[in-house]
Motif scaffolding. Structure first.
Motif, PDB file in Angstrom:
ATOM      1  N   LEU A 185      13.006  13.813  -8.859  1.00  0.00           N
ATOM      2  CA  LEU A 185      12.157  12.718  -9.102  1.00  0.00           C
ATOM      3  C   LEU A 185      11.210  13.217  -9.800  1.00  0.00           C
ATOM      4  CD1 LEU A 185      13.813  10.089  -7.214  1.00  0.00           C
ATOM      5  CD2 LEU A 185      14.045  10.601  -9.048  1.00  0.00           C
ATOM      6  N   SER A 186      10.512  14.426  -8.391  1.00  0.00           N
ATOM      7  CA  SER A 186       9.288  15.110  -8.584  1.00  0.00           C
ATOM      8  C   SER A 186       9.001  15.986 -10.514  1.00  0.00           C
ATOM      9  CB  SER A 186       8.788  16.316  -7.484  1.00  0.00           C
ATOM     10  OG  SER A 186       9.990  16.908  -7.982  1.00  0.00           O
ATOM     11  N   LEU A 187      10.235  16.336 -10.693  1.00  0.00           N
ATOM     12  CA  LEU A 187      10.601  17.068 -12.389  1.00  0.00           C
ATOM     13  C   LEU A 187      10.353  15.946 -13.050  1.00  0.00           C
ATOM     14  CD1 LEU A 187      13.295  19.684 -11.193  1.00  0.00           C
ATOM     15  CD2 LEU A 187      11.443  20.159 -11.595  1.00  0.00           C
ATOM     16  N   PHE A 188      11.284  15.291 -13.485  1.00  0.00           N
ATOM     17  CA  PHE A 188      10.707  14.011 -14.143  1.00  0.00           C
ATOM     18  C   PHE A 188       8.694  13.171 -14.111  1.00  0.00           C
ATOM     19  CE2 PHE A 188      15.731  12.921 -13.493  1.00  0.00           C
ATOM     20  CZ  PHE A 188      16.133  13.459 -14.918  1.00  0.00           C
ATOM     21  N   TYR A 189       8.309  12.913 -13.130  1.00  0.00           N
ATOM     22  CA  TYR A 189       7.181  13.389 -13.203  1.00  0.00           C
ATOM     23  C   TYR A 189       6.746  14.286 -13.642  1.00  0.00           C
ATOM     24  CZ  TYR A 189       2.945  12.891 -11.237  1.00  0.00           C
ATOM     25  OH  TYR A 189       1.180  12.530 -11.257  1.00  0.00           O
ATOM     26  N   GLY A 190       6.589  15.442 -13.515  1.00  0.00           N
ATOM     27  CA  GLY A 190       6.161  17.058 -14.654  1.00  0.00           C
ATOM     28  C   GLY A 190       6.371  16.114 -15.981  1.00  0.00           C
ATOM     29  N   LEU A 191       7.659  15.832 -15.895  1.00  0.00           N
ATOM     30  CA  LEU A 191       7.583  16.222 -17.561  1.00  0.00           C
ATOM     31  C   LEU A 191       7.562  14.610 -18.088  1.00  0.00           C
ATOM     32  CD1 LEU A 191      12.025  17.107 -17.643  1.00  0.00           C
ATOM     33  CD2 LEU A 191       9.779  18.260 -18.629  1.00  0.00           C
ATOM     34  N   SER A 192       6.988  14.018 -17.697  1.00  0.00           N
ATOM     35  CA  SER A 192       6.700  12.615 -18.201  1.00  0.00           C
ATOM     36  C   SER A 192       5.215  12.450 -17.968  1.00  0.00           C
ATOM     37  CB  SER A 192       7.575  11.375 -17.470  1.00  0.00           C
ATOM     38  OG  SER A 192       7.589  10.607 -16.214  1.00  0.00           O
ATOM     39  N   GLY A 193       4.655  12.819 -16.861  1.00  0.00           N
ATOM     40  CA  GLY A 193       3.492  12.384 -16.178  1.00  0.00           C
ATOM     41  C   GLY A 193       3.468  10.599 -15.496  1.00  0.00           C
ATOM     42  N   SER A 194       4.486  10.350 -15.631  1.00  0.00           N
ATOM     43  CA  SER A 194       4.286   8.934 -14.713  1.00  0.00           C
ATOM     44  C   SER A 194       5.589   8.385 -13.887  1.00  0.00           C
ATOM     45  CB  SER A 194       4.590   7.749 -16.337  1.00  0.00           C
ATOM     46  OG  SER A 194       4.323   6.970 -15.345  1.00  0.00           O
ATOM     47  N   THR A 195       4.994   7.957 -13.200  1.00  0.00           N
ATOM     48  CA  THR A 195       6.403   7.721 -12.763  1.00  0.00           C
ATOM     49  C   THR A 195       7.176   6.526 -12.467  1.00  0.00           C
ATOM     50  OG1 THR A 195       4.851   6.060 -10.821  1.00  0.00           O
ATOM     51  CG2 THR A 195       5.073   9.182 -10.251  1.00  0.00           C
ATOM     52  N   LYS A 196       6.175   6.351 -13.821  1.00  0.00           N
ATOM     53  CA  LYS A 196       7.438   4.318 -14.149  1.00  0.00           C
ATOM     54  C   LYS A 196       8.911   5.136 -15.125  1.00  0.00           C
ATOM     55  CE  LYS A 196       4.162   2.048 -13.082  1.00  0.00           C
ATOM     56  NZ  LYS A 196       3.419   2.786 -12.615  1.00  0.00           N
ATOM     57  N   LEU A 197      10.020   4.255 -14.527  1.00  0.00           N
ATOM     58  CA  LEU A 197      10.915   4.946 -15.262  1.00  0.00           C
ATOM     59  C   LEU A 197      10.926   4.423 -16.333  1.00  0.00           C
ATOM     60  CD1 LEU A 197      13.759   2.826 -12.859  1.00  0.00           C
ATOM     61  CD2 LEU A 197      12.976   5.238 -13.498  1.00  0.00           C
ATOM     62  N   ASP A 216      16.262  18.869 -23.017  1.00  0.00           N
ATOM     63  CA  ASP A 216      15.616  20.444 -22.138  1.00  0.00           C
ATOM     64  C   ASP A 216      16.003  20.469 -21.270  1.00  0.00           C
ATOM     65  OD1 ASP A 216      12.429  21.482 -22.611  1.00  0.00           O
ATOM     66  OD2 ASP A 216      12.979  20.659 -20.475  1.00  0.00           O
ATOM     67  N   PRO A 217      15.667  22.212 -20.248  1.00  0.00           N
ATOM     68  CA  PRO A 217      16.640  22.597 -19.981  1.00  0.00           C
ATOM     69  C   PRO A 217      15.788  22.041 -18.261  1.00  0.00           C
ATOM     70  CG  PRO A 217      15.805  23.937 -21.011  1.00  0.00           C
ATOM     71  CD  PRO A 217      15.622  23.762 -22.058  1.00  0.00           C
ATOM     72  N   ILE A 218      14.526  21.751 -18.709  1.00  0.00           N
ATOM     73  CA  ILE A 218      14.658  21.669 -17.351  1.00  0.00           C
ATOM     74  C   ILE A 218      14.448  19.708 -17.217  1.00  0.00           C
ATOM     75  CG2 ILE A 218      12.134  20.822 -15.346  1.00  0.00           C
ATOM     76  CD1 ILE A 218      12.109  23.503 -16.004  1.00  0.00           C
ATOM     77  N   ALA A 219      15.057  19.407 -18.239  1.00  0.00           N
ATOM     78  CA  ALA A 219      15.523  18.060 -17.711  1.00  0.00           C
ATOM     79  C   ALA A 219      16.519  18.075 -17.239  1.00  0.00           C
ATOM     80  CB  ALA A 219      15.646  17.169 -19.221  1.00  0.00           C
ATOM     81  N   VAL A 220      17.248  19.268 -17.847  1.00  0.00           N
ATOM     82  CA  VAL A 220      18.763  18.916 -17.093  1.00  0.00           C
ATOM     83  C   VAL A 220      18.874  19.693 -15.545  1.00  0.00           C
ATOM     84  CG1 VAL A 220      20.933  20.151 -17.475  1.00  0.00           C
ATOM     85  CG2 VAL A 220      19.322  19.172 -19.515  1.00  0.00           C
TER      86      VAL A 220
END
Length: 501
Positions: A185-197, A216-220
């Motif tokens: 979840l923290s990686l997704f926050y880093g990719l999007s800049g938000s904690t909202k789904l 994106d490899p980080i997203a995977v």
């Protein structure tokens, strides 16, 4: 605080607030009760669940009067919509039946403490946050509240080594999986800049477009870490190792509660995250889910064949049912949302969770009733000759087993039907055939229990005493299992109305 939270926020979270107040009240009131009056804690817990259910109904009515399908609360962290309301009712029903199952059981175990019912209510609070969370922080807080409550509930039999061992294993593996889940979840926050789904979904869509449809490899990596946590919570293979030990060691009424309410909460979280947040990555996670679903059905069904402990047998059966529901996820996310396959897959998962709540809790209620002063009652030999000792309970157990096997016209048939239909509509004919084959295999080990009840002679000839609370729990679960199977249309409409549009 006033500039952030409004009166509407508190109205929408009224069911959660009521459960919290009753949970705290039970802890305080328990100090005033003499040992002979500990059953009052169960009454208070049922009152709390009823009050929360009334609160859910008020929230639902308010949304209908406003002619809106859903509304955000707490600066967009909570989404109260038909999907979350459906799961709220489901959690409360499972919690109420678990409380009814527990009263006499805890007396026999000499562990009739108020904390037990408070923990049930606190875990329900966590589940409701998981189902309504539109922010990964709220979802994670709800998950941990539910998880910590169930860790304690699993080890509630303090003098039982099996219970202590099961709780410790569950705690260690659960904490490990939560860490991996939080990392994803923290990686997704880093990719999007938000904690909202919603914001995460939009960011992933932009990343996919920038890479011409490739992830994106980080997203995977984030997806794999997040999926590990999600699959652990629903006990999918290969993240299922904790389940049989936890189910066997936990108090039997807690095992029943975990098998339905905790599992339903994990599914609500999985659906929220994969569909509301990570839907742009469905081309990545659908093939992964296909492999996991096949492994889960295979391991669950084959392992159940060899079990002689009823709780472990039902535990592996539960793992197999997760495999079937994952097939619904394949049909749901295999194509664009809005196609017949996606609707039937979604409908199948929600209906499956509904019928599973009643038929599996009913089966565990019968196993719980086998616990007597000198008999633990969770071995398959303990259910031998049950028809001669408790004919009503034996017939009800047969109904639950047939429903679990998916035999019409009982409720379990319709959950499998919509999932198999979604697989056919999405072109997954091999998966549908494999699922039908494994359903036949499941019928074998369920009928093995039925054979013990009706064909073998009882080791203990005395009549099985069944408490009033247990009779109510058995009556409610059996009635729901039969009524949903014979008159499925109102329930199918209810499930359909809970689907996001």
């Amino acid at each position: 605080m006033g500039q952030y939270f409004t009166a509407t926020d508190y109205v929408l979270s009224l069911p959660i607030i009521e459960l919290t107040l009753f949970a705290l009240g039970i802890l305080l009131f328990d100090l005033l009760l003499p040992p002979a009056w500990k059953w009052v804690n169960a009454v208070l817990a049922l009152l709390g669940i009823t009050a929360s259910a009334v609160g859910v109904e008020r929230v639902q009515a308010a949304l209908q009067r406003a002619h809106i399908s859903g509304q955000y609360a707490y600066t967009g962290s909570m989404q109260v919509d038909p999907f979350s309301i459906y799961f709220w009712y489901l959690f409360l029903a499972g919690g109420a039946i678990a409380v009814l199952m527990s009263v006499r059981y805890l007396e026999i175990e000499h562990e009739n403490h108020g904390e037990f019912y408070s923990l049930i209510l606190f875990s329900l609070v966590g589940m409701m946050c998981m189902a309504a969370g539109s922010d990964i922080i709220l979802i994670f807080i709800g998950l941990e509240l539910m998880a910590i409550s169930t860790y304690v509930l699993v080890g509630f039999l303090r003098t039982d080594k099996r219970s202590n061992e099961a709780s410790l294993k569950y705690l260690i593996l659960g904490a490990f999986s939560s860490g991996i889940f939080a990392y994803g979840l923290s990686l997704f926050y880093g990719l999007s800049g938000s904690t909202k789904l919603v914001a995460i979904s939009q960011a992933l869509t932009r990343l996919m477009a920038a890479r011409q449809g490739h992830a994106d490899p980080i997203a995977v990596i984030a997806l794999l870490a997040t999926a590990t946590g999600l699959l652990f919570k629903i006990a999918a293979v290969p993240f299922h190792q904790w389940l049989p030990d936890a189910y066997e060691g936990a108090p039997t009424s807690v095992t029943g509660f975990m098998s339905v309410a905790v599992k339903a909460a994990a599914w609500a979280m999985l659906l929220r995250i994969l569909l509301w947040g990570l839907y742009p990555l469905r081309t990545v996670y659908v093939p992964f889910l296909i492999v996991v679903s096949i492994l889960t059905m295979t391991v669950g069904n084959l392992a159940a064949l060899t079990q002689n402990n009823l709780k472990r047998l039902l535990a592996y059966s539960s793992i197999a049912h997760v495999g079937y529901m994952l097939l619904g996820m394949v049909g749901l996310a295999g194509g664009d949302y809005g196609t017949p396959a996606s609707y039937d897959g979604f409908r199948g998962i929600l209906l499956y969770l509904l019928v599973y709540t009643f038929m599996n809790l009913g089966a565990f209620a019968v196993v719980t009733s086998l616990r007597q002063r000198n008999v633990i009652g969770d071995e398959i030999d303990d259910i031998a000759g049950l028809y001669s000792r408790a004919p009503v309970e034996a017939v009800l157990m047969l109904i639950f087993l047939l429903s679990l096997a998916g035999i019409p016209p009982l409720a379990g048939f319709y959950g499998k039907y919509f999932i198999f239909l979604s697989l056919i509509e999405s072109g997954h004919y091999v998966l549908a055939s494999l699922a039908v084959l494994y359903s036949v295999l499941g019928l074998y080990y369920y009928m093995r229990i039925a054979s013990q009840m009706f064909m073998r002679e009882a080791l203990d000839k005395t009549r099985l005493p069944v408490s009033l609370g247990m009779r109510v729990a058995l009556g409610v679960t059996a009635l729901a299992t039969v009524v949903i199977g014979v008159f499925p249309e109102p329930f199918i409409r209810t499930v359909t109305a809970s689907l996001p549009r």
